[in-house]
Design a protein around this motif. Structure first.
Motif, PDB file in Angstrom:
ATOM      1  N   GLY A 178       0.800  -1.224   0.000  1.00 24.77           N
ATOM      2  CA  GLY A 178       0.000   0.000   0.000  1.00 24.77           C
ATOM      3  C   GLY A 178       0.828   1.267   0.000  1.00 24.77           C
ATOM      4  N   ARG A 179       2.128   1.140   0.239  1.00 21.77           N
ATOM      5  CA  ARG A 179       3.012   2.322   0.254  1.00 21.77           C
ATOM      6  C   ARG A 179       4.053   2.282  -0.849  1.00 21.77           C
ATOM      7  NH1 ARG A 179       6.346   3.162   4.432  1.00 21.77           N
ATOM      8  NH2 ARG A 179       6.558   0.946   4.951  1.00 21.77           N
ATOM      9  N   PHE A 180       4.539   1.091  -1.185  1.00 20.47           N
ATOM     10  CA  PHE A 180       5.584   0.928  -2.195  1.00 20.47           C
ATOM     11  C   PHE A 180       4.985   0.300  -3.450  1.00 20.47           C
ATOM     12  CE2 PHE A 180       9.549   0.434   0.759  1.00 20.47           C
ATOM     13  CZ  PHE A 180       9.180   1.584   1.430  1.00 20.47           C
ATOM     14  N   THR A 181       5.539   0.680  -4.601  1.00 20.44           N
ATOM     15  CA  THR A 181       5.123   0.101  -5.877  1.00 20.44           C
ATOM     16  C   THR A 181       6.349  -0.239  -6.705  1.00 20.44           C
ATOM     17  OG1 THR A 181       3.094   1.433  -5.891  1.00 20.44           O
ATOM     18  CG2 THR A 181       3.772   0.429  -7.978  1.00 20.44           C
ATOM     19  N   ILE A 182       6.440  -1.499  -7.124  1.00 21.44           N
ATOM     20  CA  ILE A 182       7.532  -1.936  -7.989  1.00 21.44           C
ATOM     21  C   ILE A 182       7.033  -1.918  -9.431  1.00 21.44           C
ATOM     22  CG2 ILE A 182       6.972  -4.391  -7.732  1.00 21.44           C
ATOM     23  CD1 ILE A 182      10.006  -4.965  -7.845  1.00 21.44           C
ATOM     24  N   SER A 183       7.905  -1.506 -10.343  1.00 23.09           N
ATOM     25  CA  SER A 183       7.549  -1.498 -11.761  1.00 23.09           C
ATOM     26  C   SER A 183       8.815  -1.711 -12.576  1.00 23.09           C
ATOM     27  CB  SER A 183       6.875  -0.173 -12.146  1.00 23.09           C
ATOM     28  OG  SER A 183       7.754   0.919 -11.942  1.00 23.09           O
ATOM     29  N   ARG A 184       8.636  -1.983 -13.866  1.00 26.00           N
ATOM     30  CA  ARG A 184       9.803  -2.159 -14.720  1.00 26.00           C
ATOM     31  C   ARG A 184       9.481  -1.668 -16.119  1.00 26.00           C
ATOM     32  NH1 ARG A 184      11.394  -8.313 -14.565  1.00 26.00           N
ATOM     33  NH2 ARG A 184      13.020  -7.597 -15.999  1.00 26.00           N
ATOM     34  N   ASP A 185      10.526  -1.266 -16.803  1.00 30.54           N
ATOM     35  CA  ASP A 185      10.443  -0.843 -18.203  1.00 30.54           C
ATOM     36  C   ASP A 185      11.492  -1.648 -18.946  1.00 30.54           C
ATOM     37  OD1 ASP A 185      10.619   0.378 -20.679  1.00 30.54           O
ATOM     38  OD2 ASP A 185      10.306   2.387 -19.894  1.00 30.54           O
ATOM     39  N   ASN A 186      11.068  -2.726 -19.571  1.00 30.56           N
ATOM     40  CA  ASN A 186      12.028  -3.612 -20.234  1.00 30.56           C
ATOM     41  C   ASN A 186      12.685  -2.957 -21.440  1.00 30.56           C
ATOM     42  OD1 ASN A 186      11.641  -5.681 -18.395  1.00 30.56           O
ATOM     43  ND2 ASN A 186       9.997  -6.623 -19.583  1.00 30.56           N
ATOM     44  N   ALA A 187      12.016  -2.027 -22.059  1.00 25.24           N
ATOM     45  CA  ALA A 187      12.605  -1.326 -23.202  1.00 25.24           C
ATOM     46  C   ALA A 187      13.806  -0.487 -22.770  1.00 25.24           C
ATOM     47  CB  ALA A 187      11.565  -0.435 -23.868  1.00 25.24           C
ATOM     48  N   LYS A 188      13.768  -0.015 -21.519  1.00 23.75           N
ATOM     49  CA  LYS A 188      14.856   0.799 -20.987  1.00 23.75           C
ATOM     50  C   LYS A 188      15.763   0.011 -20.055  1.00 23.75           C
ATOM     51  CE  LYS A 188      12.303   5.162 -21.208  1.00 23.75           C
ATOM     52  NZ  LYS A 188      11.802   6.325 -20.435  1.00 23.75           N
ATOM     53  N   ASN A 189      15.449  -1.256 -19.842  1.00 26.72           N
ATOM     54  CA  ASN A 189      16.229  -2.096 -18.914  1.00 26.72           C
ATOM     55  C   ASN A 189      16.288  -1.475 -17.521  1.00 26.72           C
ATOM     56  OD1 ASN A 189      16.851  -4.091 -20.851  1.00 26.72           O
ATOM     57  ND2 ASN A 189      18.523  -2.826 -21.632  1.00 26.72           N
ATOM     58  N   MET A 190      15.122  -1.048 -17.052  1.00 25.37           N
ATOM     59  CA  MET A 190      15.044  -0.384 -15.761  1.00 25.37           C
ATOM     60  C   MET A 190      13.995  -1.039 -14.874  1.00 25.37           C
ATOM     61  SD  MET A 190      17.267   2.110 -15.757  1.00 25.37           S
ATOM     62  CE  MET A 190      16.731   3.092 -14.364  1.00 25.37           C
ATOM     63  N   VAL A 191      14.270  -1.060 -13.583  1.00 29.84           N
ATOM     64  CA  VAL A 191      13.306  -1.485 -12.567  1.00 29.84           C
ATOM     65  C   VAL A 191      13.229  -0.357 -11.542  1.00 29.84           C
ATOM     66  CG1 VAL A 191      12.739  -3.206 -10.822  1.00 29.84           C
ATOM     67  CG2 VAL A 191      13.902  -3.897 -12.922  1.00 29.84           C
ATOM     68  N   TYR A 192      12.022  -0.104 -11.057  1.00 29.01           N
ATOM     69  CA  TYR A 192      11.812   1.014 -10.145  1.00 29.01           C
ATOM     70  C   TYR A 192      11.132   0.555  -8.865  1.00 29.01           C
ATOM     71  CZ  TYR A 192      12.395   3.428 -14.595  1.00 29.01           C
ATOM     72  OH  TYR A 192      12.872   3.869 -15.813  1.00 29.01           O
ATOM     73  N   LEU A 193      11.352   1.324  -7.811  1.00 26.85           N
ATOM     74  CA  LEU A 193      10.615   1.125  -6.574  1.00 26.85           C
ATOM     75  C   LEU A 193      10.150   2.502  -6.107  1.00 26.85           C
ATOM     76  CD1 LEU A 193       9.721  -1.029  -4.488  1.00 26.85           C
ATOM     77  CD2 LEU A 193      11.698  -0.328  -3.117  1.00 26.85           C
ATOM     78  N   GLN A 194       8.874   2.769  -6.278  1.00 28.70           N
ATOM     79  CA  GLN A 194       8.288   4.008  -5.799  1.00 28.70           C
ATOM     80  C   GLN A 194       7.893   3.824  -4.344  1.00 28.70           C
ATOM     81  OE1 GLN A 194       7.820   7.069  -7.363  1.00 28.70           O
ATOM     82  NE2 GLN A 194       7.189   7.754  -5.320  1.00 28.70           N
ATOM     83  N   MET A 195       8.438   4.672  -3.480  1.00 33.70           N
ATOM     84  CA  MET A 195       8.204   4.537  -2.049  1.00 33.70           C
ATOM     85  C   MET A 195       7.498   5.788  -1.544  1.00 33.70           C
ATOM     86  SD  MET A 195      11.832   2.858  -0.893  1.00 33.70           S
ATOM     87  CE  MET A 195      12.755   4.361  -1.179  1.00 33.70           C
ATOM     88  N   ASN A 196       6.275   5.610  -1.069  1.00 34.38           N
ATOM     89  CA  ASN A 196       5.485   6.723  -0.556  1.00 34.38           C
ATOM     90  C   ASN A 196       5.236   6.544   0.937  1.00 34.38           C
ATOM     91  OD1 ASN A 196       5.234   7.755  -3.189  1.00 34.38           O
ATOM     92  ND2 ASN A 196       3.379   6.553  -3.564  1.00 34.38           N
ATOM     93  N   ASN A 197       4.860   7.633   1.584  1.00 31.58           N
ATOM     94  CA  ASN A 197       4.558   7.607   3.028  1.00 31.58           C
ATOM     95  C   ASN A 197       5.668   6.882   3.796  1.00 31.58           C
ATOM     96  OD1 ASN A 197       3.153   7.999   5.415  1.00 31.58           O
ATOM     97  ND2 ASN A 197       1.845   6.193   5.127  1.00 31.58           N
ATOM     98  N   LEU A 198       6.889   7.298   3.557  1.00 30.10           N
ATOM     99  CA  LEU A 198       8.035   6.632   4.173  1.00 30.10           C
ATOM    100  C   LEU A 198       8.030   6.816   5.678  1.00 30.10           C
ATOM    101  CD1 LEU A 198      10.624   7.472   1.440  1.00 30.10           C
ATOM    102  CD2 LEU A 198      10.189   5.167   2.318  1.00 30.10           C
ATOM    103  N   LYS A 199       8.527   5.789   6.363  1.00 26.46           N
ATOM    104  CA  LYS A 199       8.585   5.770   7.824  1.00 26.46           C
ATOM    105  C   LYS A 199      10.039   5.597   8.259  1.00 26.46           C
ATOM    106  CE  LYS A 199       4.108   3.395   7.939  1.00 26.46           C
ATOM    107  NZ  LYS A 199       3.374   2.182   8.396  1.00 26.46           N
ATOM    108  N   PRO A 200      10.383   6.018   9.462  1.00 27.84           N
ATOM    109  CA  PRO A 200      11.770   5.837   9.929  1.00 27.84           C
ATOM    110  C   PRO A 200      12.218   4.373   9.864  1.00 27.84           C
ATOM    111  CG  PRO A 200      10.645   7.387  11.343  1.00 27.84           C
ATOM    112  CD  PRO A 200       9.604   6.845  10.403  1.00 27.84           C
ATOM    113  N   GLU A 201      11.305   3.445  10.051  1.00 26.59           N
ATOM    114  CA  GLU A 201      11.676   2.027   9.993  1.00 26.59           C
ATOM    115  C   GLU A 201      11.966   1.552   8.576  1.00 26.59           C
ATOM    116  OE1 GLU A 201       8.976   3.361  11.485  1.00 26.59           O
ATOM    117  OE2 GLU A 201       7.204   2.072  11.251  1.00 26.59           O
ATOM    118  N   ASP A 202      11.751   2.384   7.577  1.00 28.31           N
ATOM    119  CA  ASP A 202      12.137   2.042   6.204  1.00 28.31           C
ATOM    120  C   ASP A 202      13.614   2.351   5.947  1.00 28.31           C
ATOM    121  OD1 ASP A 202       8.973   3.336   5.131  1.00 28.31           O
ATOM    122  OD2 ASP A 202       9.538   1.221   5.329  1.00 28.31           O
TER     123      ASP A 202
END
Length: 116
Positions: free
Chosen positions: A63-87
């Protein structure tokens, strides 16, 4: 041989967002993100299939992080929202080069620090 290079880490206040990127070279199958906090074992964060059609997350980031990838660009992403100190941790991307296999290759990691 697969090379993975992470970027996008940094210092952010609690409640903020960061997007991590992982540049890949070579043939990969599913890709994952892991993290390791000081004094703790490395733990799974998220995984994405080759097509991007299947993802899975650790309960602690759902519910806070989203993983995605763009194979055309050879990239993988991790979008991290509502970050907490324990992250706060070093975040690593990892690659499987075969279906159902182990994570064969790892990046060098990028530091994420979340201040309270």
């Amino acid at each position: 041989q697969v090379q993975l290079v992470e970027s996008g880490g940094g210092l952010v206040q609690a409640g903020g967002s960061l997007r991590l990127s992982c540049a890949t070279s070579g043939r990969t199958f599913s890709m994952g993100w892991f993290r390791q906090a000081p004094g703790k074992d490395r733990e799974f964060v998220a995984v994405i299939s080759w097509s991007g059609g299947s993802t899975s997350y650790a309960d602690s980031v759902k519910g806070r992080f989203t993983i995605s990838r763009d194979n055309a660009k050879n990239m993988v992403y991790l979008q991290m929202n509502n970050l907490k100190p324990e992250d706060t941790a070093v975040y690593y991307c990892a690659a499987r080069t075969s279906a159902g296999g182990q994570y064969d290759f790892w990046g060098q990691g990028t530091q994420v620090t979340v201040s309270s």
